[in-house]
Design an enzyme around this catalytic site. Structure first.
Site, PDB file in Angstrom:
ATOM      1  N   LYS A  11       0.846  -1.203   0.000  1.00 29.63           N
ATOM      2  CA  LYS A  11       0.000   0.000   0.000  1.00 29.63           C
ATOM      3  C   LYS A  11       0.873   1.242   0.000  1.00 29.63           C
ATOM      4  O   LYS A  11       2.036   1.230   0.413  1.00 29.63           O
ATOM      5  CB  LYS A  11      -0.946   0.028   1.197  1.00 29.63           C
ATOM      6  N   VAL A  97      10.885  -4.452   2.940  1.00 28.20           N
ATOM      7  CA  VAL A  97      10.740  -4.801   4.361  1.00 28.20           C
ATOM      8  C   VAL A  97      10.931  -3.542   5.212  1.00 28.20           C
ATOM      9  O   VAL A  97      11.860  -2.757   4.959  1.00 28.20           O
ATOM     10  CB  VAL A  97      11.787  -5.878   4.747  1.00 28.20           C
ATOM     11  N   ASP A 138      -2.687  -1.746   9.970  1.00 24.72           N
ATOM     12  CA  ASP A 138      -2.762  -1.759   8.500  1.00 24.72           C
ATOM     13  C   ASP A 138      -3.226  -3.101   7.941  1.00 24.72           C
ATOM     14  O   ASP A 138      -3.429  -3.224   6.731  1.00 24.72           O
ATOM     15  CB  ASP A 138      -1.374  -1.462   7.896  1.00 24.72           C
TER      16      ASP A 138
HETATM   17  O1  C5P Z   1      -0.815  -1.263  14.640  1.00 21.04           O
HETATM   18  P1  C5P Z   1       0.632  -1.481  14.339  1.00 21.04           P
HETATM   19  O2  C5P Z   1       1.188  -2.673  15.069  1.00 21.04           O
HETATM   20  O3  C5P Z   1       0.946  -1.513  12.895  1.00 21.04           O
HETATM   21  O4  C5P Z   1       1.360  -0.213  14.912  1.00 21.04           O
HETATM   22  C1  C5P Z   1       2.746  -0.195  15.116  1.00 21.04           C
HETATM   23  C2  C5P Z   1       3.092   0.994  15.995  1.00 21.04           C
HETATM   24  O5  C5P Z   1       2.872   2.199  15.267  1.00 21.04           O
HETATM   25  C3  C5P Z   1       2.252   1.120  17.245  1.00 21.04           C
HETATM   26  O6  C5P Z   1       2.799   0.373  18.309  1.00 21.04           O
HETATM   27  C4  C5P Z   1       2.326   2.611  17.527  1.00 21.04           C
HETATM   28  O7  C5P Z   1       3.567   2.952  18.108  1.00 21.04           O
HETATM   29  C5  C5P Z   1       2.338   3.192  16.119  1.00 21.04           C
HETATM   30  N1  C5P Z   1       0.986   3.570  15.652  1.00 21.04           N
HETATM   31  C6  C5P Z   1       0.372   4.674  16.201  1.00 21.04           C
HETATM   32  N2  C5P Z   1      -0.874   5.050  15.771  1.00 21.04           N
HETATM   33  C7  C5P Z   1      -1.492   4.350  14.795  1.00 21.04           C
HETATM   34  C8  C5P Z   1      -0.890   3.221  14.214  1.00 21.04           C
HETATM   35  C9  C5P Z   1       0.373   2.851  14.672  1.00 21.04           C
HETATM   36  O8  C5P Z   1       0.928   5.335  17.075  1.00 21.04           O
HETATM   37  N3  C5P Z   1      -2.680   4.753  14.390  1.00 21.04           N
END
Ligand code: C5P
Length: 301
Positions: A11, A97, A138
């Site tokens: 994406k 990656v 995501d």
């Molecule tokens: O949800 P995901 O595991 O992909 O998110 C990884 C990190 O990115 C989270 O632990 C957080 O630190 C940050 N994040 C965030 N706000 C979001 C999505 C991700 O702060 N909406």
């Protein structure tokens, strides 16, 4: 059935509006996702226990153990249905990656669909989407593909209409960026500017109507005029070298240049596929051409 292969797209975010830090540490988003035609493949094969293997670009940077999001997806799906995750997962990586293109999320969505098919579980779309949301912000979008607005932390999706094909060029940078580190840097920059960094300080993010209209209209030039990424200053602060890549793409004729998601992949929107090819040649061997929108996760065999 003894093996199932699923293809999953990368994406790019055409709008990434980041609100303040919430009490749970996440950020509220208005996140307009566009799936692009760079794909990973995940094959699930019946096995005695959960194992994970991989091949392809940058595979050395992918943890091939229980910490891999694809392995976590298989475990979560098995748990939901009260079975053991007896599967060998094999990931063929083509998505950069730790590049800001949701490669890990794609593998998780691919593993979910591949295991669900292999094990004959017939999980509903809602069950799969809710497992996706638990795995990462995501991951739901990797399953559905196309174009969608993600709110909440990005996991609450509304599909969006797209009126044409958008040609992109992507340049993956060596060494990924950690998504949490980029969000932390975004918070730090906001505090440094005196804006504050919490939901009390930052206005709630909203989807840009002009951007949604540009997607519907299908014109790359119109979309290029309204692309935004609130994480870009943070990504550039951590990786100042990306500024030169962005400038090189613009000099080579890109309509717009921006960091993809949390980076460090740089994304360039082109007028048409010929222009995209010219820009990719100018940017060198790391550049890849891909068109959008691409479909979400699909079972190939
Ligand atoms: O949800 P995901 O595991 O992909 O998110 C990884 C990190 O990115 C989270 O632990 C957080 O630190 C940050 N994040 C965030 N706000 C979001 C999505 C991700 O702060 N909406």
């Amino acid at each position: 059935m003894t093996a199932v292969t699923v293809r999953v797209p990368a994406k790019v975010n055409v709008q990434l509006a980041v609100g303040g830090r919430r009490p749970d540490g996440f950020h509220d988003l208005a996140n307009v996702f566009l799936a692009v035609g760079l794909f990973d493949r995940v094959t699930a094969t019946a096995a005695d226990e959960l194992t994970i293997t991989g091949e392809g670009r940058d595979i050395a940077a992918v943890p091939l153990d229980g910490s891999n999001l694809a392995a976590k997806a298989a475990v979560a799906l098995a748990k939901l249905h009260g079975i053991e995750p007896r599967v060998r997962l094999h990931i063929e990586k083509d998505i950069p990656v730790a590049g800001g293109m949701a490669g890990g999320s794609a593998d998780a969505a691919g593993a979910l669909l591949a295991c669900d098919t292999l094990w004959g579980l017939g999980s509903s779309r809602e069950e799969l989407l809710s497992l996706c949301a638990e795995l990462g912000s995501d991951v739901p979008f990797s399953l559905v593909g196309g174009a969608a607005l993600g709110v909440g932390r990005g996991e609450l999706l509304t599909p969006l209409e797209v009126g044409g094909t958008f040609p992109w060029v992507f340049v993956a940078a060596t060494g990924g960026l950690s998504t949490p580190a980029v969000y932390r840097e975004c918070d730090r920059l906001r505090r440094e500017e005196g804006a504050g960094d919490t939901i009390a300080d930052i206005p709630a993010p909203v989807a840009d109507p002009a951007l949604l209209a540009a997607l519907r209209g299908g014109s790359p030039a119109a979309l290029a005029a309204v692309l935004t990424n609130d994480l870009q200053p943070a990504a550039l602060s951590l990786r100042p070298d990306l500024a030169a890549t962005l400038a090189a793409g613009t000099a080579a004729g890109a309509l717009a240049a921006l960091v993809s998601g949390s980076g460090p992949t740089c994304a360039f929107l082109a007028e048409d596929t010929d222009a995209a090819t010219r820009i990719a040649v100018a940017l060198g061997p790391a550049a890849r051409v891909a068109t959008a929108p691409a479909p979400g996760a699909v079972v190939l065999r």
